[in-house]
Design a protein around this motif. Structure first.
Motif, PDB file in Angstrom:
ATOM      1  N   GLY A  37       0.783  -1.231   0.000  1.00  0.00           N
ATOM      2  CA  GLY A  37       0.000   0.000   0.000  1.00  0.00           C
ATOM      3  C   GLY A  37       0.813   1.278   0.000  1.00  0.00           C
ATOM      4  N   GLU A  38       2.125   1.183  -0.020  1.00  0.00           N
ATOM      5  CA  GLU A  38       2.902   2.430   0.018  1.00  0.00           C
ATOM      6  C   GLU A  38       3.090   3.015  -1.391  1.00  0.00           C
ATOM      7  N   PHE A  39       3.497   4.270  -1.411  1.00  0.00           N
ATOM      8  CA  PHE A  39       3.849   4.949  -2.659  1.00  0.00           C
ATOM      9  C   PHE A  39       5.346   5.209  -2.593  1.00  0.00           C
ATOM     10  N   LEU A  40       6.092   4.457  -3.385  1.00  0.00           N
ATOM     11  CA  LEU A  40       7.540   4.599  -3.359  1.00  0.00           C
ATOM     12  C   LEU A  40       8.036   5.094  -4.713  1.00  0.00           C
ATOM     13  N   SER A  41       8.907   6.088  -4.667  1.00  0.00           N
ATOM     14  CA  SER A  41       9.497   6.556  -5.922  1.00  0.00           C
ATOM     15  C   SER A  41      10.963   6.181  -5.965  1.00  0.00           C
ATOM     16  N   VAL A  42      11.456   5.998  -7.174  1.00  0.00           N
ATOM     17  CA  VAL A  42      12.880   5.750  -7.386  1.00  0.00           C
ATOM     18  C   VAL A  42      13.414   6.877  -8.245  1.00  0.00           C
ATOM     19  N   SER A 207       5.541  10.832  -2.894  1.00  0.00           N
ATOM     20  CA  SER A 207       5.876   9.548  -2.288  1.00  0.00           C
ATOM     21  C   SER A 207       5.794   9.499  -0.773  1.00  0.00           C
ATOM     22  N   ASP A 208       5.600   8.278  -0.269  1.00  0.00           N
ATOM     23  CA  ASP A 208       5.836   8.012   1.146  1.00  0.00           C
ATOM     24  C   ASP A 208       7.334   7.856   1.382  1.00  0.00           C
ATOM     25  N   ARG A 209       7.980   7.153   0.426  1.00  0.00           N
ATOM     26  CA  ARG A 209       9.430   6.968   0.524  1.00  0.00           C
ATOM     27  C   ARG A 209      10.048   7.190  -0.842  1.00  0.00           C
ATOM     28  N   THR A 226       9.066  10.580   3.779  1.00  0.00           N
ATOM     29  CA  THR A 226       8.557  11.949   3.695  1.00  0.00           C
ATOM     30  C   THR A 226       7.562  12.305   4.799  1.00  0.00           C
ATOM     31  N   ASP A 227       6.826  11.317   5.311  1.00  0.00           N
ATOM     32  CA  ASP A 227       5.801  11.566   6.332  1.00  0.00           C
ATOM     33  C   ASP A 227       4.661  12.462   5.861  1.00  0.00           C
ATOM     34  N   TRP A 228       4.362  12.431   4.582  1.00  0.00           N
ATOM     35  CA  TRP A 228       3.202  13.202   4.107  1.00  0.00           C
ATOM     36  C   TRP A 228       1.923  12.493   4.535  1.00  0.00           C
ATOM     37  N   PRO A 229       0.829  13.255   4.749  1.00  0.00           N
ATOM     38  CA  PRO A 229      -0.461  12.612   5.013  1.00  0.00           C
ATOM     39  C   PRO A 229      -0.946  11.874   3.765  1.00  0.00           C
TER      40      PRO A 229
END
Ligand SMILES: Nc1ncnc2c1ncn2[C@@H]1O[C@H](COP(=O)(O)OP(=O)(O)O)[C@@H](O)[C@H]1O
Ligand SMILES: [Mg+2]
Lengths: 264, 250
Positions: A37-42, A207-209, A226-229
């Motif tokens: 469920g996370e949003f991860l960017s590279v 992203s979350d991370r 990032t700790d975004w909501p």
């Protein structure tokens, strides 16, 4: 408890050279856990192996070393059910209408036409393409076409969505808005998203991370939280903490980008 | 576009009128070329009296068989060659120099092999056309964008699905170009073969009229054949245009 949705361990990819060319060590070794469920960017300099990472994670290519697991099963030379991919280049089928493009994968999988229509209609209106259903890709703008490619993947309801610089060819304003769309579909589908991008601000905003890759052969140098909501959108770019995140990404990337420029 | 077409028709009309004038003023020997109006009368006579019907049907059938065979075999051969790169490298120069061979020298051989009649003509048309289709097929398959193949792979298509649903439609414009060449080459091969040695068919009738100094019948038949091939080609081109326009290629 290990709730990793996908797991990469010691993943390496080496392209064999054609003829007398030397082989290219393009990627790795990479260790990475994608949380469900996370949003991860590279992010990473160009040519560092981002697309290669996506290829092996999706099962489009085999790693030369290491293993990839998706939902607890090894990924081996074919794309597992549940993974959806959106490519860097426009990959819509020019001979099919928007509707036919969107329903293509479902039709090939043998789904009943009535159900395909239902899903395609829902997805097309979700992606703002409903009024273009009978158009051909050539009649759409670049942004619309990329949306179509996303829609075509979404109809299969992927649990892990892999996107390879999907907005690379779009102008900055369109990119920001497409980013918002991506966040919306991430929230509404509950899918795990891995976004490959070369744009730091895009990665920081969505992203979350963020995983930062080195110059080739790409390894992961830093993982920034990032700790975004969860209900964020592109307006986050005006937050002071956004600046802090991009600054941290850039401090790692700056040296790598210089290395990558020097070798190209 | 419309303007170009208007100019084209005007040019043709001018040339025809000039020929008509030249013939009626006896600038040209009437035993060599007859005026276009007489050619038209000759063509009308052929159509109205219907004595050529058998010849026309005969030729069209032979051409149709040659077209069907050469496009099917060319398609398969082209596809097979893209799958076997080593064989491909071996036969590439042969394919490339194919049209340097005067295929007609084999016609006597084919008559020996297949007897007089339809089949040596089919063989000539086939040999003439098949390589055009093979080359077009190879081009079309090689130009399928890699990203479409990767998309197919990501959508978990089987090999057969990828071949039929992605490669085939993606290569369609090239296959179509190949088909147009095949039709043209098959006509050339068959009609020319009939000219040399055959006992029926359009080419045979033209040669027969020529040998009997029947200029009206000969030019009428030539005119008819031209109109026929041009119409066929124009309708193929129209079909192709629609296919390409939909994809924004033209
Ligand atoms: N099929 C291939 N054969 C050989 N080298 C390749 C191939 N694909 C990519 N590479 C090389 O591997 C490196 C990483 O490529 P890629 O993963 O596409 O980078 P990125 O997506 O980060 O720009 C590059 O140096 C590229 O030239
Ligand atoms: Mg890339």
């Amino acid at each position: 408890m290990n709730d990793a949705h996908a797991k990469l361990r010691g993943v390496k990819r080496i392209y064999r050279g054609v003829g007398k060319q030397p082989p290219t060590h393009a990627l790795g070794p990479v260790d990475l856990d994608l949380k469900r469920g996370e949003f991860l960017s590279v992010v990473g300099p160009s040519g560092c192996g981002k697309s290669t990472l996506l290829d092996v994670l999706a099962g489009l290519a085999r790693p030369d070393e290491g293993t990839i697991e998706f939902e607890g099963k090894l990924v081996q030379g074919e794309v597992p059910d549940g993974i959806g991919v959106v490519f860097q280049e426009d990959s819509s089928f020019p001979w099919l209408t928007v509707r036919e493009n969107a329903g293509f994968a479902l039709a090939r999988a043998g789904m009943a036409p009535a159900e395909i229509k239902e899903r395609v209609d829902a997805t097309l209106s979700f992606m703002g393409l409903a009024s273009f259903a009978e158009s051909y890709p050539v009649q759409l703008s670049g942004g619309m076409r990329q949306r179509l490619c996303i829609a075509r993947t979404l109809v299969t309801r992927p649990r892990l969505l892999l996107l390879d610089e999907p907005f690379g060819a779009l102008d900055q304003q369109t990119r920001l808005l497409m980013g918002d769309e991506l966040l919306r579909l991430w929230r509404e589908t509950g899918a795990t998203v891995l976004l490959i991008t070369h744009a730091l601000d895009e990665a920081a905003m969505l992203s979350d991370r963020v995983a930062v890759m080195s110059a080739r052969p790409g390894v992961i140098l830093d993982l920034v939280e990032t700790d975004w909501p969860r209900d964020r959108d592109s307006r986050i770019v005006s937050e002071p903490s956004f600046g802090a995140v991009t600054a941290r990404l850039w401090s790692t990337l700056r040296g790598e980008s210089m290395k990558s420029m020097a070798t190209q | 576009m419309k303007r170009a077409a208007a100019i084209r028709w005007l040019l043709i009309a001018l040339l025809v009128a000039l020929l008509e004038l030249a013939c009626s003023l006896r600038w040209i020997d009437p035993t060599a070329i007859i005026p276009p109006s007489a050619m038209l009368m000759g063509a009308m006579k052929i159509v109205l009296i219907g004595e050529w019907q058998r010849a026309i049907v005969e030729t069209l059938t032979t051409v149709a068989i040659a077209v069907a065979l050469s496009s099917a075999v060319g398609l398969l051969l082209g596809w097979a060659l893209t799958r076997a790169p080593r064989l491909r490298r071996a036969v590439d120069p042969l394919l490339a120099s194919w049209y340097a061979i005067p295929t007609f020298v084999f016609y006597p051989l084919f008559i020996v092999l297949f007897g007089l009649g339809r089949w040596p003509l089919v063989a000539i048309g086939f040999l003439f056309a098949v390589v055009a289709m093979t080359l077009s097929t190879i081009q079309g398959i090689e130009r399928v964008p890699r990203t479409l193949l990767r998309a197919a792979q990501a959508m978990r298509l089987t090999r057969t699905q990828t071949a039929l649903r992605v490669v085939l439609p993606s290569a369609a414009p090239w296959l179509f170009a190949g088909l147009k060449l095949v039709v043209a080459y098959a006509f050339i091969g068959v009609v020319a073969g009939e000219f040399i040695l055959a006992n029926e068919g359009f080419g045979h009738r033209i040669a027969f009229a020529y040998n009997n100094f029947d200029n009206r019948a000969m030019y009428g038949a030539i005119l008819l054949l031209l109109v026929f091939v041009a119409t066929l080609n124009a309708s193929l081109a129209g079909w192709e245009k629609r296919l390409l326009r939909r994809r924004g290629l033209r």
